[in-house]
Scaffold this active site. Structure first.
Site, mmCIF file in Angstrom:
data_model
loop_
_atom_site.group_PDB
_atom_site.id
_atom_site.type_symbol
_atom_site.label_atom_id
_atom_site.label_comp_id
_atom_site.label_asym_id
_atom_site.label_seq_id
_atom_site.Cartn_x
_atom_site.Cartn_y
_atom_site.Cartn_z
ATOM 1 N N MET A 30 42.495 51.938 -53.125
ATOM 2 C CA MET A 30 41.321 51.072 -53.257
ATOM 3 C C MET A 30 40.047 51.861 -52.966
ATOM 4 O O MET A 30 38.982 51.274 -52.733
ATOM 5 C CB MET A 30 41.441 49.866 -52.326
ATOM 6 C CG MET A 30 42.639 48.992 -52.683
ATOM 7 S SD MET A 30 42.464 47.283 -52.195
ATOM 8 C CE MET A 30 42.291 47.445 -50.431
ATOM 9 N N LEU A 33 38.050 57.022 -49.916
ATOM 10 C CA LEU A 33 39.172 57.905 -49.615
ATOM 11 C C LEU A 33 38.997 58.652 -48.295
ATOM 12 O O LEU A 33 37.879 58.924 -47.858
ATOM 13 C CB LEU A 33 39.355 58.912 -50.757
ATOM 14 C CG LEU A 33 39.574 58.312 -52.149
ATOM 15 C CD1 LEU A 33 39.772 59.439 -53.174
ATOM 16 C CD2 LEU A 33 40.767 57.362 -52.179
ATOM 17 N N HIS A 37 44.694 59.286 -47.935
ATOM 18 C CA HIS A 37 44.801 59.262 -49.398
ATOM 19 C C HIS A 37 44.997 60.678 -49.959
ATOM 20 O O HIS A 37 45.820 60.886 -50.855
ATOM 21 C CB HIS A 37 43.526 58.679 -50.021
ATOM 22 C CG HIS A 37 43.212 57.279 -49.606
ATOM 23 N ND1 HIS A 37 42.142 56.952 -48.803
ATOM 24 C CD2 HIS A 37 43.814 56.095 -49.886
ATOM 25 C CE1 HIS A 37 42.095 55.647 -48.625
ATOM 26 N NE2 HIS A 37 43.099 55.096 -49.258
ATOM 27 N N GLY A 147 51.767 55.264 -48.990
ATOM 28 C CA GLY A 147 51.723 55.663 -47.583
ATOM 29 C C GLY A 147 52.615 54.785 -46.723
ATOM 30 O O GLY A 147 52.675 53.561 -46.905
ATOM 31 N N ASP A 150 51.411 51.452 -44.612
ATOM 32 C CA ASP A 150 51.545 50.067 -45.091
ATOM 33 C C ASP A 150 53.025 49.835 -45.374
ATOM 34 O O ASP A 150 53.454 49.738 -46.532
ATOM 35 C CB ASP A 150 50.678 49.876 -46.325
ATOM 36 C CG ASP A 150 49.219 50.156 -46.003
ATOM 37 O OD1 ASP A 150 48.582 49.289 -45.392
ATOM 38 O OD2 ASP A 150 48.736 51.261 -46.312
ATOM 39 N N GLN A 153 54.483 47.017 -47.483
ATOM 40 C CA GLN A 153 54.095 47.242 -48.887
ATOM 41 C C GLN A 153 55.075 48.189 -49.578
ATOM 42 O O GLN A 153 55.416 47.992 -50.750
ATOM 43 C CB GLN A 153 52.677 47.813 -48.928
ATOM 44 C CG GLN A 153 52.213 48.270 -50.281
ATOM 45 C CD GLN A 153 50.738 48.612 -50.292
ATOM 46 O OE1 GLN A 153 49.890 47.733 -50.368
ATOM 47 N NE2 GLN A 153 50.416 49.888 -50.212
HETATM 48 P P1 AMP Z 1 44.427 51.753 -49.670
HETATM 49 O O1 AMP Z 1 43.312 52.468 -50.383
HETATM 50 O O2 AMP Z 1 44.116 51.439 -48.252
HETATM 51 O O3 AMP Z 1 44.963 50.592 -50.460
HETATM 52 O O4 AMP Z 1 45.620 52.795 -49.593
HETATM 53 C C1 AMP Z 1 46.082 53.466 -50.743
HETATM 54 C C2 AMP Z 1 47.334 54.213 -50.392
HETATM 55 O O5 AMP Z 1 47.055 55.148 -49.355
HETATM 56 C C3 AMP Z 1 48.461 53.301 -49.834
HETATM 57 O O6 AMP Z 1 49.706 53.752 -50.347
HETATM 58 C C4 AMP Z 1 48.344 53.506 -48.353
HETATM 59 O O7 AMP Z 1 49.564 53.269 -47.669
HETATM 60 C C5 AMP Z 1 47.964 54.979 -48.291
HETATM 61 N N1 AMP Z 1 47.323 55.293 -47.006
HETATM 62 C C6 AMP Z 1 46.264 54.656 -46.444
HETATM 63 N N2 AMP Z 1 45.992 55.186 -45.236
HETATM 64 C C7 AMP Z 1 46.902 56.173 -45.031
HETATM 65 C C8 AMP Z 1 47.150 57.086 -43.967
HETATM 66 N N3 AMP Z 1 46.405 57.085 -42.861
HETATM 67 N N4 AMP Z 1 48.156 57.966 -44.106
HETATM 68 C C9 AMP Z 1 48.931 57.980 -45.231
HETATM 69 N N5 AMP Z 1 48.735 57.143 -46.273
HETATM 70 C C10 AMP Z 1 47.735 56.253 -46.185
#
Ligand code: AMP
Length: 269
Positions: A30, A33, A37, A147, A150, A153
């Protein structure tokens, strides 16, 4: 790095790449970054020839009183981070492209979405499953990187891929944390200095739980109490849930069996 915002164009590009025999990895995000990410993008780079990072704040996964409007957005910064981490294509569609007028299809995954975050955020995982299915059909990946942060998810996505026969390997990548243990998150910018300091309690409580399991504790209620007791040392915090469960099914047995994988999940306000 090439930016594409039209689903049709992204599909043609992905199809052409597949026809050339290239392996594609997709990293759905989303935006806003951070190193969490970029670690997924780097994982995609290791696995595939082409990395597509998607940037879309998906309205259908936000509840009516959630933070859709104020979710942080910064395209210029995202562009730089995505490119530096090794993205080949940045797919950033407009809302109207992903949800054209009169769209009627929503994917509902039952069972694992009934509890924890699914219970706290009704409809959230329907939105996630729907957008991820759309992104899969648009980017045509061989690998999809998510990641572990989550966690629920990741189970929803695996179920989706299994149930709908998406021919995609789902890869789960470890949580990237700040130096004090707090998981990196786009939403951390919402926290005041005081809240930011308190938030480390999530990591401390998770570490306590892991420690108890390693010591041989298998009673779920005791494990949950360990998390709750640690979090309650900060009276200002309200616990949504702080729970242990079977890592594959999210079932909550009274006692975890020897060798059963246990996951700890915490949401606090
Ligand atoms: P988001 O933009 O928050 O929807 O996350 C996009 C992807 O990045 C998802 O698969 C999240 O699980 C992963 N993600 C977010 N934060 C982290 C983190 N701190 N470490 C690893 N992956 C992450």
């Amino acid at each position: 790095m090439r930016v594409i915002s039209k689903p049709g164009e992204m599909q043609s590009v992905a199809l052409a790449l597949r026809n050339e025999g290239k392996k594609i990895a997709v990293v759905p995000t989303m935006g806003y970054l951070h190193e969490g990410h970029t670690s997924l993008i780097k994982k995609g780079r290791e696995l595939a020839d082409i990395v597509v990072t998607t940037l879309f704040v998906n309205p259908t996964q936000f509840g009516p009183n959630e933070d859709y409007e104020k979710y942080p957005r910064d395209f210029a910064r995202d562009f730089e981070l995505a490119e530096d981490a090794g993205t080949d294509f940045l797919f950033n569609p407009a809302n109207e492209e992903m949800y054209s007028n009169g769209y009627k299809s929503i994917i509902n995954i039952s069972g694992i979405t009934d509890r924890f975050e699914g219970e706290s955020r009704p409809g959230h995982f329907d939105g996630v499953a729907t957008i991820v299915a759309k992104l899969f059909n648009i980017t045509k990946p061989h690998y999809a990187i998510f990641g572990q942060k989550d966690y629920q998810q990741t189970l929803v996505i695996k179920q989706l891929v299994n149930d709908l026969f998406f021919d995609i390997s789902v890869v789960i990548s470890p949580t990237i944390r700040e130096s004090d243990g707090l998981a990196k998150s786009s939403r951390n910018v919402y926290l005041s200095d005081e809240e930011r300091k308190r938030a480390v309690i999530i990591y401390t409580a998770l570490s306590d739980g892991i420690h108890e399991v390693q010591k041989g504790e298998s009673r779920r209620k005791i494990l949950n109490a360990v998390l709750h007791n640690r979090i309650r040392t900060i009276p200002e915090i309200r616990i949504d849930y702080a729970s242990s469960a079977n890592a594959d099914t999210l079932d909550e047995p009274d006692v975890f069996l020897p060798g059963e994988r246990v996951i700890f999940m915490i949401i606090i306000f």
